[in-house]
Structure formats: C-alpha cells, structure tokens
Enzyme design. Structure first.
Site, PDB file in Angstrom:
ATOM      1  N   HIS A  26      -4.136   6.743   1.557  1.00 57.27           N
ATOM      2  CA  HIS A  26      -4.326   5.441   0.917  1.00 57.27           C
ATOM      3  C   HIS A  26      -5.682   4.914   1.348  1.00 57.27           C
ATOM      4  O   HIS A  26      -6.039   4.986   2.522  1.00 57.27           O
ATOM      5  CB  HIS A  26      -3.205   4.486   1.327  1.00 57.27           C
ATOM      6  CG  HIS A  26      -3.567   3.057   1.124  1.00 57.27           C
ATOM      7  ND1 HIS A  26      -3.859   2.559  -0.112  1.00 57.27           N
ATOM      8  CD2 HIS A  26      -3.725   2.035   2.003  1.00 57.27           C
ATOM      9  CE1 HIS A  26      -4.184   1.282   0.009  1.00 57.27           C
ATOM     10  NE2 HIS A  26      -4.109   0.943   1.278  1.00 57.27           N
ATOM     11  N   CYS A  46       0.819  -1.225   0.000  1.00 51.20           N
ATOM     12  CA  CYS A  46       0.000   0.000   0.000  1.00 51.20           C
ATOM     13  C   CYS A  46       0.847   1.267   0.000  1.00 51.20           C
ATOM     14  O   CYS A  46       0.364   2.334  -0.372  1.00 51.20           O
ATOM     15  CB  CYS A  46      -0.937  -0.008   1.202  1.00 51.20           C
ATOM     16  SG  CYS A  46      -2.044  -1.434   1.135  1.00 51.20           S
ATOM     17  N   ASN A 102      -9.996  -1.397  -1.639  1.00 51.89           N
ATOM     18  CA  ASN A 102      -8.570  -1.102  -1.469  1.00 51.89           C
ATOM     19  C   ASN A 102      -7.821  -1.634  -2.698  1.00 51.89           C
ATOM     20  O   ASN A 102      -7.767  -2.844  -2.901  1.00 51.89           O
ATOM     21  CB  ASN A 102      -8.088  -1.770  -0.171  1.00 51.89           C
ATOM     22  CG  ASN A 102      -6.610  -1.535   0.113  1.00 51.89           C
ATOM     23  OD1 ASN A 102      -5.856  -1.096  -0.760  1.00 51.89           O
ATOM     24  ND2 ASN A 102      -6.198  -1.844   1.326  1.00 51.89           N
TER      25      ASN A 102
END
Ligand code: COA
Length: 336
Positions: free
Chosen positions: A263, A116, A293
């Site tokens: 994020h 990430c 995500n």
C-alpha cells in the site's frame, strides 16, 4: 462436496481525475516545500477532483476497464464491493451507486470501510465467496476522494500533503488450478489505536451530527487527525510481519517473491520494509510519487500499473500488503 478451487484476478482497471496537483501548487496553499514533501514521503504530485465528483464516479471507469480486461459483463457479476473512507454520501453505499452507474441491479452491493486495508479486505471476501461457490464473478473497487476532506492550510499540512484522489478495480473469478490465483489472504485489526488516525465528524454520537463548534477554528474535527510518527512506527513493523505471514502460509520465502506491492502510504515506509526483508528495489513496486496515498485505491492502481509495465506476468508470485487506520493491516499472496 464440490472440487477445491481458488479465485483469480481476471482483470484490472484504474482511473485518476485529470487535475494534477504538484508539490509546488501545495506550497501556494500552505507553509510547506517540495523538498520537505519529497524527503519525508517521496510524493511529487497527486490528483485531485475538479468538482462534484464522488468515489463512485472515479470507480466507474476503473470498473469498466477491469470488466473489459476480464471479459466479464457487469450483468454477470454476482457481487459488487467498493472500499472507501470517503463515501459519496452517508448512505446508501457507494457500491450501490456504482452498481447504478454500471446499469445493473439485483446482485448484492456493499461498501467496505477498512481504509488503507480496504482493498485486501475486499479481496479476501471475494475470494471466500468464489471458493465457497457463493459467487462466480466479483467486482471489487477501491475509490477515494480525499481532496474535499483535507485541511489545505498550514494547520493541516502534515496530513494534506500525503493524500490524493483515485480509483482502482479488479474483477475476480474462479481458478480451477489451486496452485494459481489468490493463494491466501491474511487480515488483521487492532481497534485500540483508532484515535491515532481518524476523522471524527460527522458522527452519530452527537445531535446534530455536525455542530458549528465542531467546524470552527483551526484544527476543526472535520479534518483527519493523525499521529504521523506513531502510524509510521506501526506500519514498518506490521508490513514485514504480515508479508512473512503470507509467505509462511504457502511454504514460500522472500527469495521466491517476484514483486511486492505495498500500500502506498509513504515511500520511506516501503523502502524500510524492503530493506528489512532484503528485497532488491526492482522487486518492490512504488508509484506514490505520482498519486500520493489513495488509501483503498492504492493497491489496485499499483497492481494495474505493475501489470501494464510487464512487472506482473503469468507465473509471477506477487505479495500485496497494506497497513492503515484502525489500525488494520493485511496481505495476500497471489500466483499470477
Ligand atoms: N511541510 C513542512 N513541514 C511540515 C509538514 C509539511 N507538510 N508537515 C509537518 N511538518 C513539520 C512538523 O510541524 C515538524 O516541525 P517541528 O519539528 O518544528 O515540530 C517537522 O515537519 C517534522 O515533523 P515530523 O512529524 O517529525 O515528520 P516525519 O518525518 O515523521 O514525517 C510524516 C511526517 C507524516 C510524513 C510521517 O510521519 C509519516 O508518513 N507517517 C505515516 C503517515 C501515514 O502513512 N499515514 C497513512 C497511513 S496508511
């Protein structure tokens, strides 16, 4: 000595596969509910590839858009980087495959494997290359195909409902005005937490790298393993820490920020971080509702959408921040 300069994002692009998978569709695969997913994560839908598509395929249209927006030809790139935790194949790199799809060769191409935080690790690297004069134009693309690596049954539901496929890209170039562009980047890692969020198989410790035992039964080691609550707790600590670090490095305060783009891990994480920083809702950009995500792709997709929505304009002070597996976390402060 050459003159000091910054780097700047010249153009952005993003691409998600056409197929939209709603929470209702997830309930047909596993014991879950739209209500649970929305309440715990904010996610309403995500995009999954249809078939035979790798991250380099998703990255191509995103990269082409970013190049067009930047007014840079692929042949002018001095460096191509691609961040992914779901590479097309073990090797060569997805960056090399993207280079081939762009129809160029010669310049270096490399993958970044920082989950990430991958986009911000690439941003920092591109920035260092450009500032040092080692590169003029750099393409960075974050791209993930998660859907083929998720256990889409009730056993894997905690992880499976969170992730989606997609790609985002940016082209960076030199910025002579040191008050503009990438003002600073801040990267961190704490490998001691590797087991808290990981995919173990295939792995080169074992011969062969995948065995039938590894794949058999529920909880196969092929699927991601995540201690959700543990990850959550660390994320809500590290995000504010690394955002403050970026602000302090530039003599700025939270009040100076025009937009925070975290994020997109979980809407609740973003909301808690914003609340802790006392940042009003309109100063935080979230689009996890539509994409889930997308790991290395999440920040560039969000940044591009924020720009398209007019929320990132010339002069805007934007903070990008990430947290993910490793654990790794990172931030960047950007004057648009
Ligand atoms: N649908 C329905 N129920 C589910 C579910 C799903 N998809 N996934 C888990 N559950 C169940 C659990 O089994 C548990 O049941 P139990 O109480 O009977 O044991 C219950 O829901 C609550 O689980 P809990 O772990 O307390 O949920 P949570 O509020 O912590 O939310 C996450 C779970 C994964 C959404 C949350 O922990 C999270 O987002 N963590 C961070 C993950 C992350 O960001 N990862 C990427 C890092 S970048």
């Amino acid at each position: 000595m050459s003159e000091a300069m910054n780097s700047r994002i010249l153009g952005l692009g993003h691409y998600v596969p056409e197929r939209v998978v709603t929470n209702a569709e997830m309930t047909r695969l596993m014991d879950t509910s739209d209500e649970w997913i929305r309440q715990r994560t904010g996610i309403e839908e995500r995009h999954f590839i249809s078939a035979d598509t790798g991250p380099s395929d998703l990255a191509l249209p995103a990269a082409e858009d970013a190049l067009r927006a930047a007014g840079v030809k692929a042949s002018e790139l001095d460096l191509i980087m691609l961040a992914t935790l779901s590479p097309d194949i073990d090797f060569p790199s997805s960056a090399a495959l993207l280079q081939r799809r762009l129809g160029v060769s010669g310049m270096p191409a490399m993958d970044v494997r920082n989950q990430c935080s991958g986009f911000l690790y690439m941003l920092a690297t591109a920035d260092a290359f450009i500032r040092s004069g080692g590169a003029r134009y750099v393409l960075i693309a974050g791209a993930e195909v998660h859907s083929t690596g998720l256990d889409l049954t009730t056993v894997g539901r905690e992880v499976a409902v969170i992730f989606g496929d997609g790609a985002g890209a940016a082209v960076l170039g030199p910025e002579p005005d040191t008050r503009r562009g990438i003002l600073s980047t801040h990267l961190h890692s704490e490998g001691k937490y590797a087991e808290k969020l990981m995919v173990e198989v295939p792995n080169s410790r074992s011969r062969p790298r995948v065995t039938p035992e590894m794949l058999s039964g529920p909880g196969s080691r092929l699927w991601p393993r995540m201690e959700g609550r543990y990850v959550f707790k660390h994320a809500v600590t590290r995000f504010p820490e690394v955002i403050h670090e970026a602000l302090a490095a530039n003599g700025c305060t939270v009040g100076d920020l025009d937009l925070l783009i975290p994020h997109q891990a979980n809407l609740r994480i973003s909301q808690l971080v914003a609340m802790g920083l006392e940042l009003p809702e309109e100063k935080v950009f979230n689009n996890i509702q539509r994409y889930g995500n997308t790991t290395a792709a999440s920040i560039p997709i969000a940044l591009h959408e924020a720009q398209l929505a007019g929320r990132v304009r010339p002069g805007s002070l934007v903070c990008l921040a990430a947290f993910g597996a490793g654990f790794t976390w990172a931030s960047a402060l950007v004057r648009w």
